[in-house]
Design a protein around this motif. Structure first.
Motif, PDB file in Angstrom:
ATOM      1  N   ASP A 225       8.903  10.521   7.428  1.00 11.12           N
ATOM      2  CA  ASP A 225       9.511   9.890   8.602  1.00 11.12           C
ATOM      3  C   ASP A 225       8.464   9.626   9.679  1.00 11.12           C
ATOM      4  O   ASP A 225       8.446   8.550  10.289  1.00 11.12           O
ATOM      5  CB  ASP A 225      10.635  10.767   9.156  1.00 11.12           C
ATOM      6  N   GLU A 226       7.586  10.609   9.917  1.00 10.49           N
ATOM      7  CA  GLU A 226       6.508  10.422  10.886  1.00 10.49           C
ATOM      8  C   GLU A 226       5.562   9.316  10.439  1.00 10.49           C
ATOM      9  O   GLU A 226       5.131   8.489  11.251  1.00 10.49           O
ATOM     10  CB  GLU A 226       5.706  11.709  11.052  1.00 10.49           C
ATOM     11  N   ILE A 227       5.252   9.303   9.164  1.00  6.30           N
ATOM     12  CA  ILE A 227       4.343   8.280   8.633  1.00  6.30           C
ATOM     13  C   ILE A 227       4.968   6.898   8.776  1.00  6.30           C
ATOM     14  O   ILE A 227       4.304   5.938   9.175  1.00  6.30           O
ATOM     15  CB  ILE A 227       3.973   8.595   7.170  1.00  6.30           C
ATOM     16  N   ALA A 228       6.265   6.770   8.476  1.00  3.79           N
ATOM     17  CA  ALA A 228       6.949   5.483   8.590  1.00  3.79           C
ATOM     18  C   ALA A 228       6.957   4.993  10.037  1.00  3.79           C
ATOM     19  O   ALA A 228       6.732   3.806  10.301  1.00  3.79           O
ATOM     20  CB  ALA A 228       8.369   5.594   8.052  1.00  3.79           C
TER      21      ALA A 228
ATOM     22  N   ASN B 184       0.858  -1.176   0.000  1.00  4.25           N
ATOM     23  CA  ASN B 184       0.000   0.000   0.000  1.00  4.25           C
ATOM     24  C   ASN B 184       0.892   1.223   0.000  1.00  4.25           C
ATOM     25  O   ASN B 184       1.913   1.248   0.681  1.00  4.25           O
ATOM     26  CB  ASN B 184      -0.904   0.024   1.230  1.00  4.25           C
ATOM     27  N   VAL B 185       0.514   2.235  -0.742  1.00  6.44           N
ATOM     28  CA  VAL B 185       1.279   3.468  -0.815  1.00  6.44           C
ATOM     29  C   VAL B 185       0.549   4.534  -0.013  1.00  6.44           C
ATOM     30  O   VAL B 185      -0.655   4.721  -0.176  1.00  6.44           O
ATOM     31  CB  VAL B 185       1.440   3.924  -2.288  1.00  6.44           C
ATOM     32  N   VAL B 186       1.295   5.227   0.855  1.00  3.11           N
ATOM     33  CA  VAL B 186       0.721   6.301   1.662  1.00  3.11           C
ATOM     34  C   VAL B 186       1.517   7.568   1.383  1.00  3.11           C
ATOM     35  O   VAL B 186       2.721   7.621   1.630  1.00  3.11           O
ATOM     36  CB  VAL B 186       0.750   5.967   3.170  1.00  3.11           C
TER      37      VAL B 186
ATOM     38  N   TYR C 115       3.242  -2.872  10.791  1.00  7.18           N
ATOM     39  CA  TYR C 115       3.641  -3.244   9.444  1.00  7.18           C
ATOM     40  C   TYR C 115       5.028  -2.691   9.129  1.00  7.18           C
ATOM     41  O   TYR C 115       5.545  -1.836   9.837  1.00  7.18           O
ATOM     42  CB  TYR C 115       2.627  -2.713   8.421  1.00  7.18           C
ATOM     43  N   ASP C 116       5.619  -3.205   8.064  1.00  6.20           N
ATOM     44  CA  ASP C 116       6.924  -2.719   7.625  1.00  6.20           C
ATOM     45  C   ASP C 116       6.739  -1.522   6.709  1.00  6.20           C
ATOM     46  O   ASP C 116       5.810  -1.490   5.900  1.00  6.20           O
ATOM     47  CB  ASP C 116       7.690  -3.810   6.871  1.00  6.20           C
ATOM     48  N   ALA C 117       7.649  -0.551   6.832  1.00  6.93           N
ATOM     49  CA  ALA C 117       7.562   0.677   6.039  1.00  6.93           C
ATOM     50  C   ALA C 117       8.852   0.891   5.260  1.00  6.93           C
ATOM     51  O   ALA C 117       9.945   0.685   5.787  1.00  6.93           O
ATOM     52  CB  ALA C 117       7.306   1.869   6.942  1.00  6.93           C
ATOM     53  N   VAL C 118       8.699   1.303   4.012  1.00  8.87           N
ATOM     54  CA  VAL C 118       9.833   1.671   3.166  1.00  8.87           C
ATOM     55  C   VAL C 118       9.590   3.096   2.686  1.00  8.87           C
ATOM     56  O   VAL C 118       8.553   3.383   2.090  1.00  8.87           O
ATOM     57  CB  VAL C 118       9.973   0.710   1.954  1.00  8.87           C
TER      58      VAL C 118
END
Length: 92
Positions: A35-38, A4-6, A46-49
């Motif tokens: 950075d805050e979203i990650a 999913n893209v945020v 969940y994992d964030a990239v």
């Protein structure tokens, strides 16, 4: 693997719904960063990239985006609302 893209625009209180905000105005935050979203994505579980060289199609500036991995069981709307809630908590 489904990602999913945020984009920060999804959570930005300065944006209207037609400009790309996906959460209610009272849940949105001022100028969210990737950075805050990650960090919020990781708090949700969940994992964030982070991809910093991307931009939301309705924006001219590159604020980046966050890819959320492992969220196949959640709808995008639920995911974005949970992220917005955690970003607000992280700011307090």
């Amino acid at each position: 693997m489904i990602e999913n893209v945020v984009y920060p625009a999804y959570l930005d209180a300065d944006y209207s719904r037609s400009e790309g905000r996906r959460v209610p105005e009272d849940e949105a935050v001022e100028d969210p960063s990737v950075d805050e979203i990650a960090k919020a994505v990781q708090q949700v579980g969940y994992d964030a990239v982070i991809e910093r060289d991307k931009s939301y199609p309705r924006e001219y500036e590159q604020r980046g985006r966050v890819l959320v991995q492992g969220a196949e069981d959640a709808t995008k709307n639920d995911l974005v609302q949970a992220i917005a809630a955690y970003v607000a908590i992280l700011r307090d």
